[in-house]
Design a protein around this motif. Structure first.
Motif, PDB file in Angstrom:
ATOM      1  N   GLU A   1      -0.909  10.180   8.060  1.00 50.11           N
ATOM      2  CA  GLU A   1       0.081  11.143   7.572  1.00 50.11           C
ATOM      3  C   GLU A   1      -0.615  12.302   6.862  1.00 50.11           C
ATOM      4  N   TRP A   2      -1.562  11.970   6.011  1.00 51.84           N
ATOM      5  CA  TRP A   2      -2.304  13.012   5.288  1.00 51.84           C
ATOM      6  C   TRP A   2      -3.129  13.860   6.247  1.00 51.84           C
TER       7      TRP A   2
ATOM      8  N   ARG B   1      -6.296   5.141   9.707  1.00 53.23           N
ATOM      9  CA  ARG B   1      -5.876   5.210   8.313  1.00 53.23           C
ATOM     10  C   ARG B   1      -5.573   6.650   7.912  1.00 53.23           C
ATOM     11  N   ASP B   2      -4.728   6.790   6.897  1.00 57.08           N
ATOM     12  CA  ASP B   2      -4.408   8.100   6.303  1.00 57.08           C
ATOM     13  C   ASP B   2      -3.929   9.105   7.338  1.00 57.08           C
TER      14      ASP B   2
ATOM     15  N   ARG C   1       0.836  -1.212   0.000  1.00 56.70           N
ATOM     16  CA  ARG C   1       0.000   0.000   0.000  1.00 56.70           C
ATOM     17  C   ARG C   1       0.865   1.253   0.000  1.00 56.70           C
ATOM     18  N   ALA C   2       1.927   1.233   0.812  1.00 59.78           N
ATOM     19  CA  ALA C   2       2.842   2.381   0.846  1.00 59.78           C
ATOM     20  C   ALA C   2       3.542   2.550  -0.494  1.00 59.78           C
ATOM     21  N   TRP C   3       3.916   1.440  -1.135  1.00 60.33           N
ATOM     22  CA  TRP C   3       4.571   1.514  -2.437  1.00 60.33           C
ATOM     23  C   TRP C   3       3.637   2.070  -3.502  1.00 60.33           C
ATOM     24  N   LEU C   4       2.362   1.689  -3.466  1.00 63.40           N
ATOM     25  CA  LEU C   4       1.405   2.213  -4.428  1.00 63.40           C
ATOM     26  C   LEU C   4       1.220   3.717  -4.279  1.00 63.40           C
ATOM     27  N   ARG C   5       1.323   4.203  -3.041  1.00 62.01           N
ATOM     28  CA  ARG C   5       1.185   5.642  -2.810  1.00 62.01           C
ATOM     29  C   ARG C   5       2.455   6.404  -3.174  1.00 62.01           C
ATOM     30  N   ASP C   6       3.592   5.777  -2.926  1.00 65.06           N
ATOM     31  CA  ASP C   6       4.872   6.443  -3.164  1.00 65.06           C
ATOM     32  C   ASP C   6       5.826   5.451  -3.809  1.00 65.06           C
TER      33      ASP C   6
END
Length: 412
Positions: free
Chosen positions: A301-302, A298-299, A26-31
């Motif tokens: 950081e954002w 969830r989310d 999931r982290a890789w898909l975001r960044d």
């Protein structure tokens, strides 16, 4: 031999590891980055191997494929995939003091890629050989999810297959343990240091599995009985413990970072509430309920970044109502109590914002731009801004802040 304990342990470890792998994916898909992808593969490959190794899944795969013991090669390929990915990861990851930027993969050099390609070449040559030896060997019957190694090691092709697998696995474990131990020695104490140390320790512990297996395979090939327990009992204990330590090593820093983000998100709430009450237009949405905020997972950081931006906007909105008297009073109190520079800045900002809200609510006219009082922290580096705002939130309702506001009130 009861298969139930193996089902419970293997499925348990595999499931937990796949949860960690899913978070990394999931982290890789975001960044997207090469490093995050390798981390995800390093966790997903052995996680899959543990799930497939559970006897209940092992037998299901064999039934579907109509070939006995086919799941064995899938398990060993999964662990071999971990071995290759871990060797790559250990060289790609760069300790903080050696980075050229904020990302952990920035300092990867041409020499690093040369080392990676050289090691991957070994896997690229030997993995097809492994698969060929397995398929050429006579290992389809009986179906042996727990005793495959010692049952079929008498066939030289299967014995060679097993030795190559163990050699690759052992090489990877020793390599990543050595590299990670070196990385950990250059890290300050903290979550990342502990995580890297756990990976190194897990690699050393898992070497016990390799040793047990090689002894058991050797004795079985020589048709000497009595050492089967090394393969079926002691070896899996080392493998499971090593897998737990390595998974914890990968998950620990991520969990620590998640907890820190959640703590920061909740710590900023009082400060955000203050500026929101001053101007509701600053926020994209109404304040979440206390329970919604407690259950937020969830989310983060954002959400935390957005909360910080809205607080900064609120600080700029309230600046015309900040009086110099409260800034001076807060500075004197900070000096009196011997506060460090960061705490002094946070106290001044907290007192200034509280007094500004009171002045706004009482109908005080805003000061013109040329008479506005500058506040510390506005030029804080982005990497340090969140810590500054969390510190301001901490001082917002502190007795020292109330004293500063009260002291400045007559002169306000």
């Amino acid at each position: 031999m009861s298969e139930t304990p193996y089902n419970i342990v293997y499925l348990g470890i595999g499931s937990v590891a796949w949860v960690v792998a899913a978070l990394k994916i999931r982290a890789w898909l975001r960044d997207p980055s090469q490093g995050l992808l390798v981390v995800a593969l390093t966790i997903a490959a052995p996680a899959t191997a543990f799930v497939v190794a559970a006897p209940v899944v092992y037998r299901l795969i064999d039934r579907v494929a109509h070939r006995g013991n086919l799941a064995t090669v899938l398990v060993y390929l999964g662990i071999t995939g971990f071995s290759a990915a871990a060797v790559v990861l250990a060289r790609m990851w760069t300790p903080p003091k050696e980075r050229t930027g904020v990302r952990v993969w920035d300092a990867v050099t041409a020499d690093t890629w040369h080392q990676v390609r050289r090691r991957l070449a070994v896997f690229a040559v030997l993995v097809p050989v492994m698969v060929g030896l397995f398929l050429a060997g006579d290992a389809t019957s009986p179906e042996t999810p727990l005793t495959f190694d010692t049952t079929f090691a008498t066939d030289w092709r299967i014995a060679a297959f097993l030795v190559i697998y163990q050699a690759l696995f052992g090489f990877a474990l020793i390599d990543i343990s050595r590299v990670c131990r070196g990385h950990a020695d250059r890290l300050p104490r903290g979550g990342l240091h502990r995580g890297i140390r756990l990976i190194a320790l897990g690699g050393v512990v898992a070497c016990g599995y390799v040793l047990c297996k090689l002894i058991a395979i050797g004795t079985a090939f020589a048709r000497v009985t009595g050492a089967e327990w090394l393969s079926t009992a002691l070896g899996p204990v080392f493998a499971a413990l090593g897998a737990v330590l390595i998974t914890a090593g990968f998950a620990g820093p991520a969990v620590s970072a998640w907890r820190r983000r959640r703590s920061d998100y909740r710590a900023l709430r009082p400060l955000w509430d203050l500026v929101y009450r001053a101007d509701e237009r600053l926020a994209l949405e109404a304040p979440p309920s206390a329970w919604t905020e407690r259950l937020a997972v969830r989310d983060l950081e954002w959400r935390t970044a957005r909360r910080g931006l809205e607080i900064r906007d609120g600080q700029l909105t309230l600046r015309p109502w900040v009086g110099p008297a409260v800034v001076t009073a807060a500075g004197r109190l900070a000096e009196r109590d011997g506060l460090a520079a960061d705490d002094r800045s946070a106290l001044i900002v907290a007192a200034a914002l509280r007094s500004a809200v009171e002045a706004l609510n009482s109908g005080t006219a805003p000061r013109p731009r040329e008479d506005q009082t500058p506040l510390p922290g506005l030029d804080t580096e982005p990497a340090e801004e969140r810590a500054h705002l969390v510190r301001v939130a901490h001082y917002l309702h502190a007795p020292l802040t109330a004293e500063a506001v009260a002291t400045a009130a007559p002169a306000g």
